[in-house]
Design a protein around this motif. Sequence first.
Motif, PDB file in Angstrom:
ATOM      1  N   GLY A 297       0.806  -1.218   0.000  1.00 54.68           N
ATOM      2  CA  GLY A 297       0.000   0.000   0.000  1.00 54.68           C
ATOM      3  C   GLY A 297       0.838   1.266   0.000  1.00 54.68           C
ATOM      4  N   VAL A 298       1.812   1.364   0.899  1.00 57.19           N
ATOM      5  CA  VAL A 298       2.653   2.562   0.967  1.00 57.19           C
ATOM      6  C   VAL A 298       3.712   2.531  -0.139  1.00 57.19           C
TER       7      VAL A 298
ATOM      8  N   SER B 184       8.951  -9.674  -4.458  1.00 55.22           N
ATOM      9  CA  SER B 184       9.008 -11.074  -4.879  1.00 55.22           C
ATOM     10  C   SER B 184       8.603 -11.116  -6.354  1.00 55.22           C
TER      11      SER B 184
ATOM     12  N   TYR C  91      13.584 -10.308  -3.185  1.00 58.50           N
ATOM     13  CA  TYR C  91      13.967 -10.603  -1.805  1.00 58.50           C
ATOM     14  C   TYR C  91      13.832 -12.085  -1.456  1.00 58.50           C
TER      15      TYR C  91
ATOM     16  N   MET D 232       2.926   9.378  10.373  1.00 53.29           N
ATOM     17  CA  MET D 232       2.309  10.299   9.420  1.00 53.29           C
ATOM     18  C   MET D 232       1.371  11.293  10.132  1.00 53.29           C
TER      19      MET D 232
ATOM     20  N   HIS E 233       0.740  -9.786   1.733  1.00 49.44           N
ATOM     21  CA  HIS E 233       1.046  -9.849   0.297  1.00 49.44           C
ATOM     22  C   HIS E 233       0.160  -8.948  -0.552  1.00 49.44           C
ATOM     23  N   ALA E 234      -0.475  -7.954   0.073  1.00 52.46           N
ATOM     24  CA  ALA E 234      -1.330  -7.056  -0.719  1.00 52.46           C
ATOM     25  C   ALA E 234      -0.481  -6.344  -1.768  1.00 52.46           C
ATOM     26  N   LYS E 235      -1.104  -6.091  -2.918  1.00 48.26           N
ATOM     27  CA  LYS E 235      -0.433  -5.328  -3.982  1.00 48.26           C
ATOM     28  C   LYS E 235      -1.174  -4.008  -4.115  1.00 48.26           C
TER      29      LYS E 235
HETATM   30  N1  LIG Z   1       3.994   5.151  10.807  1.00 46.19           N
HETATM   31  C1  LIG Z   1       2.999   5.476   9.962  1.00 46.19           C
HETATM   32  O1  LIG Z   1       2.503   6.619   9.952  1.00 46.19           O
HETATM   33  C2  LIG Z   1       2.499   4.430   9.009  1.00 46.19           C
HETATM   34  C3  LIG Z   1       1.578   4.788   8.005  1.00 46.19           C
HETATM   35  C4  LIG Z   1       1.187   3.805   7.079  1.00 46.19           C
HETATM   36  C5  LIG Z   1       1.682   2.516   7.176  1.00 46.19           C
HETATM   37  N2  LIG Z   1       2.550   2.197   8.192  1.00 46.19           N
HETATM   38  C6  LIG Z   1       3.167   0.854   8.267  1.00 46.19           C
HETATM   39  O2  LIG Z   1       3.945   0.697   7.105  1.00 46.19           O
HETATM   40  C7  LIG Z   1       4.096  -0.692   6.834  1.00 46.19           C
HETATM   41  C8  LIG Z   1       3.827  -0.954   5.370  1.00 46.19           C
HETATM   42  O3  LIG Z   1       2.441  -0.734   5.125  1.00 46.19           O
HETATM   43  P1  LIG Z   1       1.787  -1.198   3.760  1.00 46.19           P
HETATM   44  O4  LIG Z   1       0.358  -0.786   3.822  1.00 46.19           O
HETATM   45  O5  LIG Z   1       2.616  -0.753   2.604  1.00 46.19           O
HETATM   46  O6  LIG Z   1       1.916  -2.795   3.880  1.00 46.19           O
HETATM   47  P2  LIG Z   1       1.299  -3.917   2.930  1.00 46.19           P
HETATM   48  O7  LIG Z   1       0.479  -3.283   1.868  1.00 46.19           O
HETATM   49  O8  LIG Z   1       0.647  -4.940   3.782  1.00 46.19           O
HETATM   50  O9  LIG Z   1       2.623  -4.567   2.273  1.00 46.19           O
HETATM   51  C9  LIG Z   1       2.469  -5.749   1.580  1.00 46.19           C
HETATM   52  C10 LIG Z   1       3.597  -5.899   0.571  1.00 46.19           C
HETATM   53  O10 LIG Z   1       4.847  -6.110   1.254  1.00 46.19           O
HETATM   54  C11 LIG Z   1       5.623  -7.031   0.484  1.00 46.19           C
HETATM   55  N3  LIG Z   1       6.549  -7.734   1.356  1.00 46.19           N
HETATM   56  C12 LIG Z   1       6.245  -8.548   2.390  1.00 46.19           C
HETATM   57  N4  LIG Z   1       7.400  -9.004   2.958  1.00 46.19           N
HETATM   58  C13 LIG Z   1       8.413  -8.461   2.253  1.00 46.19           C
HETATM   59  C14 LIG Z   1       9.833  -8.549   2.342  1.00 46.19           C
HETATM   60  N5  LIG Z   1      10.435  -9.281   3.273  1.00 46.19           N
HETATM   61  N6  LIG Z   1      10.571  -7.853   1.461  1.00 46.19           N
HETATM   62  C15 LIG Z   1       9.983  -7.086   0.499  1.00 46.19           C
HETATM   63  N7  LIG Z   1       8.645  -6.960   0.364  1.00 46.19           N
HETATM   64  C16 LIG Z   1       7.873  -7.652   1.229  1.00 46.19           C
HETATM   65  C17 LIG Z   1       4.591  -7.969  -0.107  1.00 46.19           C
HETATM   66  O11 LIG Z   1       5.114  -8.482  -1.309  1.00 46.19           O
HETATM   67  P3  LIG Z   1       5.049 -10.074  -1.656  1.00 46.19           P
HETATM   68  O12 LIG Z   1       3.616 -10.429  -1.799  1.00 46.19           O
HETATM   69  O13 LIG Z   1       5.776 -10.149  -2.918  1.00 46.19           O
HETATM   70  O14 LIG Z   1       5.703 -10.791  -0.513  1.00 46.19           O
HETATM   71  C18 LIG Z   1       3.373  -7.062  -0.337  1.00 46.19           C
HETATM   72  O15 LIG Z   1       3.293  -6.595  -1.671  1.00 46.19           O
HETATM   73  C19 LIG Z   1       3.163  -1.411   7.806  1.00 46.19           C
HETATM   74  O16 LIG Z   1       3.926  -1.866   8.893  1.00 46.19           O
HETATM   75  C20 LIG Z   1       2.220  -0.311   8.259  1.00 46.19           C
HETATM   76  O17 LIG Z   1       1.671  -0.570   9.546  1.00 46.19           O
HETATM   77  C21 LIG Z   1       2.954   3.127   9.102  1.00 46.19           C
END
Ligand SMILES: NC(=O)c1ccc[n+]([C@@H]2O[C@H](COP(=O)([O-])OP(=O)(O)OC[C@H]3O[C@@H](n4cnc5c(N)ncnc54)[C@H](OP(=O)(O)O)[C@@H]3O)[C@@H](O)[C@H]2O)c1
Length: 225
Positions: free
Chosen positions: A44-45, A65, A83, A169, A212-214
């Motif tokens: 998502g991010v 992946s 990865y 954020m 694994h969300a895209k």
């Molecule tokens: N601090 C803040 O303000 C804030 C704000 C927003 C989000 N966040 C945090 O930011 C993080 C990311 O959020 P998100 O929404 O982007 O997560 P997400 O959408 O759940 O990320 C899923 C993606 O991560 C990939 N992935 C999983 N393991 C991996 C690895 N070891 N190496 C590389 N890619 C990998 C997956 O690819 P594959 O399917 O190919 O494995 C999938 O496409 C979360 O922890 C969220 O809580 C924090």
Amino acid sequence: MPETLDFDAAAGVPLAGLTALQALRDELGLKSGSRVFIPGGAGGVGTFAIQIAKALGAHVTTTASPRGRALVERLGADVVVDYTTQHFEDHVRQMDGVFDLLGGETLERSFGVVKPGGTVVSVAGLPEPTTARKDLDRGALLATLFWFASFGIRREAKRHGARYRYLFMHPSGAELSELARMIDGGRLEPVVDRVLPFDAIEDAFAHLEGGHAKGKVVVRMVDRQ
Ligand SMILES: NC(=O)c1ccc[n+]([C@@H]2O[C@H](COP(=O)([O-])OP(=O)(O)OC[C@H]3O[C@@H](n4cnc5c(N)ncnc54)[C@H](OP(=O)(O)O)[C@@H]3O)[C@@H](O)[C@H]2O)c1
């Protein structure tokens, strides 16, 4: 709301879009020619982050992946490390900055790929004192707690001559308008993994927790006919 998006796609923009914009532009200070590493670019991010970093003129390396490779390449990633079969350290070095989306071991290893004086910004690691003061507008007590919580990570950063920042954020109408202009101008494409009705919210969270969300997972509060 961007004029060119429907409600489903627009709903996916604020959290992920603002997180990526604030991390890359405000905290990492990316500009034309900067080199940034974004581990976990297919989520998502990450899908926002790759495009915003490219719009700022940076050279982008990400990890994905085989499931996510085509997506991150389409969004503009210059280098994609698989990865599941490779160690990113073998391909990534001397980065100006890292935007960490995974935390844990990936975050620890990220300090080894930034230039001395470079910054690792994480949204998935542990908060540090600046998080309390700058992002949460809180005082010395929370800053002290975060100082202890992040001690190990900051020590690792120092060992590599790098800086560690955990970003929480913050909402910003002005920055949302900037994102809307980028979207309407065709420079930023929100990626939606799936849209589910409110009745299926448990499935939406289960899918997210599967890791694994895209792009974004969107839940419709009211199902339109
Ligand atoms: N601090 C803040 O303000 C804030 C704000 C927003 C989000 N966040 C945090 O930011 C993080 C990311 O959020 P998100 O929404 O982007 O997560 P997400 O959408 O759940 O990320 C899923 C993606 O991560 C990939 N992935 C999983 N393991 C991996 C690895 N070891 N190496 C590389 N890619 C990998 C997956 O690819 P594959 O399917 O190919 O494995 C999938 O496409 C979360 O922890 C969220 O809580 C924090």
